[in-house]
Design an enzyme around this catalytic site. Structure first.
Site, PDB file in Angstrom:
ATOM      1  N   LYS A   1       0.843  -1.214   0.000  1.00  0.00           N
ATOM      2  CA  LYS A   1       0.000   0.000   0.000  1.00  0.00           C
ATOM      3  C   LYS A   1       0.874   1.258   0.000  1.00  0.00           C
ATOM      4  O   LYS A   1       2.082   1.187   0.266  1.00  0.00           O
ATOM      5  CB  LYS A   1      -0.888  -0.015   1.251  1.00  0.00           C
ATOM      6  CG  LYS A   1      -0.089   0.069   2.550  1.00  0.00           C
ATOM      7  CD  LYS A   1      -0.936  -0.210   3.781  1.00  0.00           C
ATOM      8  CE  LYS A   1      -0.077  -0.119   5.038  1.00  0.00           C
ATOM      9  NZ  LYS A   1      -0.822  -0.557   6.249  1.00  0.00           N
TER      10      LYS A   1
ATOM     11  N   ARG B   1     -10.125   0.342  15.591  1.00  0.00           N
ATOM     12  CA  ARG B   1     -10.021   1.093  14.340  1.00  0.00           C
ATOM     13  C   ARG B   1     -11.015   0.432  13.390  1.00  0.00           C
ATOM     14  O   ARG B   1     -12.209   0.540  13.610  1.00  0.00           O
ATOM     15  CB  ARG B   1      -8.560   1.086  13.867  1.00  0.00           C
ATOM     16  CG  ARG B   1      -8.221   2.207  12.926  1.00  0.00           C
ATOM     17  CD  ARG B   1      -6.752   2.201  12.537  1.00  0.00           C
ATOM     18  NE  ARG B   1      -6.384   1.049  11.706  1.00  0.00           N
ATOM     19  CZ  ARG B   1      -5.169   0.839  11.203  1.00  0.00           C
ATOM     20  NH1 ARG B   1      -4.181   1.683  11.440  1.00  0.00           N
ATOM     21  NH2 ARG B   1      -4.914  -0.222  10.448  1.00  0.00           N
TER      22      ARG B   1
ATOM     23  N   HIS C   1      -6.132  -7.053  13.249  1.00  0.00           N
ATOM     24  CA  HIS C   1      -4.874  -6.279  13.202  1.00  0.00           C
ATOM     25  C   HIS C   1      -4.469  -5.880  14.617  1.00  0.00           C
ATOM     26  O   HIS C   1      -5.308  -5.456  15.414  1.00  0.00           O
ATOM     27  CB  HIS C   1      -5.118  -5.037  12.332  1.00  0.00           C
ATOM     28  CG  HIS C   1      -3.890  -4.299  11.907  1.00  0.00           C
ATOM     29  ND1 HIS C   1      -2.731  -4.914  11.483  1.00  0.00           N
ATOM     30  CD2 HIS C   1      -3.640  -2.971  11.826  1.00  0.00           C
ATOM     31  CE1 HIS C   1      -1.832  -3.991  11.149  1.00  0.00           C
ATOM     32  NE2 HIS C   1      -2.359  -2.803  11.359  1.00  0.00           N
TER      33      HIS C   1
ATOM     34  N   ARG D   1       1.099 -10.663   7.279  1.00  0.00           N
ATOM     35  CA  ARG D   1       1.038  -9.494   6.391  1.00  0.00           C
ATOM     36  C   ARG D   1       2.241  -8.604   6.681  1.00  0.00           C
ATOM     37  O   ARG D   1       2.217  -7.799   7.615  1.00  0.00           O
ATOM     38  CB  ARG D   1      -0.254  -8.695   6.645  1.00  0.00           C
ATOM     39  CG  ARG D   1      -1.544  -9.497   6.534  1.00  0.00           C
ATOM     40  CD  ARG D   1      -2.777  -8.604   6.682  1.00  0.00           C
ATOM     41  NE  ARG D   1      -2.781  -7.851   7.925  1.00  0.00           N
ATOM     42  CZ  ARG D   1      -3.359  -8.245   9.066  1.00  0.00           C
ATOM     43  NH1 ARG D   1      -4.016  -9.388   9.118  1.00  0.00           N
ATOM     44  NH2 ARG D   1      -3.305  -7.482  10.135  1.00  0.00           N
TER      45      ARG D   1
ATOM     46  N   TYR E   1      16.547  29.702   7.748  1.00  0.00           N
ATOM     47  CA  TYR E   1      15.486  30.557   8.315  1.00  0.00           C
ATOM     48  C   TYR E   1      15.497  30.583   9.841  1.00  0.00           C
ATOM     49  O   TYR E   1      15.586  29.530  10.492  1.00  0.00           O
ATOM     50  CB  TYR E   1      14.120  30.042   7.865  1.00  0.00           C
ATOM     51  CG  TYR E   1      13.820  30.226   6.402  1.00  0.00           C
ATOM     52  CD1 TYR E   1      14.027  31.442   5.765  1.00  0.00           C
ATOM     53  CD2 TYR E   1      13.296  29.170   5.660  1.00  0.00           C
ATOM     54  CE1 TYR E   1      13.716  31.597   4.413  1.00  0.00           C
ATOM     55  CE2 TYR E   1      12.986  29.314   4.311  1.00  0.00           C
ATOM     56  CZ  TYR E   1      13.204  30.536   3.698  1.00  0.00           C
ATOM     57  OH  TYR E   1      12.890  30.676   2.375  1.00  0.00           O
TER      58      TYR E   1
ATOM     59  N   CYS F   1      14.220  23.730   4.723  1.00  0.00           N
ATOM     60  CA  CYS F   1      13.312  24.616   3.989  1.00  0.00           C
ATOM     61  C   CYS F   1      12.463  23.784   3.019  1.00  0.00           C
ATOM     62  O   CYS F   1      12.575  22.569   2.969  1.00  0.00           O
ATOM     63  CB  CYS F   1      14.112  25.662   3.221  1.00  0.00           C
ATOM     64  SG  CYS F   1      15.379  26.455   4.223  1.00  0.00           S
ATOM     65  N   MET F   2      11.653  24.468   2.219  1.00  0.00           N
ATOM     66  CA  MET F   2      10.774  23.747   1.303  1.00  0.00           C
ATOM     67  C   MET F   2      11.565  22.987   0.237  1.00  0.00           C
ATOM     68  O   MET F   2      11.236  21.850  -0.097  1.00  0.00           O
ATOM     69  CB  MET F   2       9.800  24.719   0.632  1.00  0.00           C
ATOM     70  CG  MET F   2       8.734  24.019  -0.198  1.00  0.00           C
ATOM     71  SD  MET F   2       7.616  25.156  -1.016  1.00  0.00           S
ATOM     72  CE  MET F   2       6.702  25.826   0.362  1.00  0.00           C
ATOM     73  N   ASP F   3      12.616  23.632  -0.269  1.00  0.00           N
ATOM     74  CA  ASP F   3      13.364  23.056  -1.400  1.00  0.00           C
ATOM     75  C   ASP F   3      14.797  22.686  -1.056  1.00  0.00           C
ATOM     76  O   ASP F   3      15.482  22.103  -1.880  1.00  0.00           O
ATOM     77  CB  ASP F   3      13.439  24.058  -2.553  1.00  0.00           C
ATOM     78  CG  ASP F   3      12.131  24.737  -2.823  1.00  0.00           C
ATOM     79  OD1 ASP F   3      11.120  24.012  -2.905  1.00  0.00           O
ATOM     80  OD2 ASP F   3      12.107  25.977  -2.917  1.00  0.00           O
TER      81      ASP F   3
HETATM   82  C1  LIG Z   1      -0.076  -1.587   6.792  1.00  0.00           C
HETATM   83  C2  LIG Z   1      -0.679  -2.829   7.277  1.00  0.00           C
HETATM   84  C3  LIG Z   1       0.100  -3.982   7.485  1.00  0.00           C
HETATM   85  C4  LIG Z   1       1.600  -3.994   7.376  1.00  0.00           C
HETATM   86  O1  LIG Z   1       2.138  -3.543   8.606  1.00  0.00           O
HETATM   87  P1  LIG Z   1       3.728  -3.545   8.840  1.00  0.00           P
HETATM   88  O2  LIG Z   1       3.851  -3.127  10.248  1.00  0.00           O
HETATM   89  O3  LIG Z   1       4.276  -2.532   7.885  1.00  0.00           O
HETATM   90  O4  LIG Z   1       4.198  -4.904   8.564  1.00  0.00           O
HETATM   91  C5  LIG Z   1      -0.539  -5.154   7.827  1.00  0.00           C
HETATM   92  N1  LIG Z   1      -1.881  -5.192   7.968  1.00  0.00           N
HETATM   93  C6  LIG Z   1      -2.648  -4.107   7.809  1.00  0.00           C
HETATM   94  C7  LIG Z   1      -4.107  -4.216   8.005  1.00  0.00           C
HETATM   95  C8  LIG Z   1      -2.087  -2.879   7.472  1.00  0.00           C
HETATM   96  O5  LIG Z   1      -2.859  -1.811   7.332  1.00  0.00           O
END
Ligand SMILES: *Cc1c(COP(=O)(O)O)cnc(C)c1O
Length: 393
Positions: A50, A148, A180, A236, A280, A327-329
């Site tokens: 992702k 969540r 999760h 995951r 700055y 800075c920005m750049d």
């Molecule tokens: C982003 C995400 C992961 C991966 O998590 P890591 O800590 O980067 O391994 C796994 N499951 C879900 C639902 C996530 O949103």
């Protein structure tokens, strides 16, 4: 291309992110061995790609992960899943972040697994399946304590029953059940035991309702590495696939290799006198005469402004502190009187192999996590993918 002029090998990049896909393949293969030590295939690997592959390039990382044996890819949105399909990926893909009114017909037609946490959401998926005359692959998500996404424990039996009915009608196939962790980077946190117990209970409820998912999964990178009991059928792994440490101070050294190097070319060097203020707000005043270098990247490129006066870079084989505000750049580094010159390479962060700072060092310098450093860097950096193991630097 015939007459085109080849790019001179000396052409310098003002600023570029170099992504080592051999490192990604190495990391994914290493993680697979770590979670499935006897190689039985009982624990499968989902590489999470992702957010543009945590800033590394989703499509390129996905291909590398597949080569290294990832059976699954994970993404947040349907758009990300569809981009994987458009790039030619035909393997198992799960997405998990949707809103009411989403175009479920696309993932259902493309054989992408979607996630349902509510009965209305499940009904939307079933409607798409009915119109397409094709069963949707659906994974059910239970909230085991992150508070969540996911169904509450109270709503879980109703969600499971609705899914079982739709499965009997042939509209959905419940392919997975998942949850999760909230605190997997703190292996001794009591929430981990509580969440795993709640997950096992949710699985029993689903089983009693007749569901037989292909995969049950709970662990992200830290869970996968630090909590073998949480591996179930699938893990995951996001961050660790990119070679970064998901739980600094807790994980054993597996030899993962950071895949991203952020580098730039020094635009200018100059002496500054003792007492001169830099950047700055003059938040840094040179205590003695020194030489500074101008690095042509800033927060407009995702270099965190919080790293002002705290992070270090790497020039000429030495750590060089950022002086004054980012800075920005642009940003300014202290060359401490050394002979670095305009045109020399500056590494912001990389593998750490030669002593250069890592994304983890930058995270610590600005009070965040390495996830945020690699995911947010981008902007005007060019990005280049390399396969050093195939002679492509
Ligand atoms: C982003 C995400 C992961 C991966 O998590 P890591 O800590 O980067 O391994 C796994 N499951 C879900 C639902 C996530 O949103």
């Amino acid at each position: 291309m015939g007459e085109s002029v080849p790019m001179s090998p000396s052409t310098v990049a003002r600023a570029e992110i170099v992504v080592d896909l051999a490192a990604v393949r190495h990391n994914v293969a290493t993680l697979r061995r770590a979670v499935d030590p006897d190689g039985s295939g009982a624990v499968r690997m989902m590489t999470v790609v992702k957010a543009d592959g945590y800033g590394h390039g989703m499509v390129e990382v996905a291909a590398a992960a597949r080569e290294a044996g990832a059976e699954w890819l994970g993404v947040a949105t349907i758009d990300e899943a569809m981009a994987l399909r458009a790039a030619g990926d035909t393997g198992r893909v799960l997405c998990w972040l949707t809103v009411p009114g989403e175009r479920y017909a696309d993932p259902v037609a493309a054989d992408v697994d979607v996630t349902a946490s509510t009965v209305p959401g499940l009904d939307e998926i079933a409607d798409a399946a009915r119109r397409l005359q094709r069963p949707a692959r659906v994974q059910l998500k239970i909230d085991t304590g992150l508070s969540r996404g996911g169904a509450t424990a109270a709503d879980w039996p109703g969600l499971v029953a609705a899914a079982a009915r739709l499965e009997q009608e042939g509209l959905v196939r419940v392919t997975g059940i998942w949850s999760h962790f909230a605190c997997s980077d703190e292996p001794d946190h009591p929430a981990n035991d509580a969440q795993e117990a709640a997950f096992r209970q949710a699985l029993e409820v689903a089983e009693a309702a007749g569901l037989r998912p292909e995969v049950r999964h709970l662990a992200n990178s830290a869970g996968a590495l630090l909590r073998p009991s949480s591996r179930f059928d699938l893990v995951r792994c996001g961050l660790a696939s990119y070679g970064l440490d998901p739980a600094p101070g807790h994980t054993a050294d597996l030899g993962l290799v950071p895949a991203m190097t952020a580098r730039a070319t020094l635009a200018l060097t100059k002496p500054v006198a003792a007492g001169a203020g830099v950047s700055y707000g003059h938040t840094w005043i040179a205590p003695q005469p020194t030489t500074v270098g101008l690095v042509p990247v800033g927060y407009g490129d995702g270099v965190p402004r919080h790293a002002s006066n705290t992070a270090e870079t790497w020039v000429g084989g030495k750590r060089r502190p950022v002086r004054g505000r980012i800075c920005m750049d642009q940003l300014v580094v202290d060359l401490e009187g050394d002979q670095a010159r305009a045109g020399d390479e500056v590494v912001l962060f990389g593998t750490g192999r030669d002593g250069e700072p890592t994304a983890q060092d930058w995270a610590e310098a600005c009070g965040t996590i390495s996830y945020e450093i690699v995911t947010r860097i981008g902007g005007r950096f060019a990005r280049r993918h390399v396969h050093p193991d195939r002679g492509d630097e």
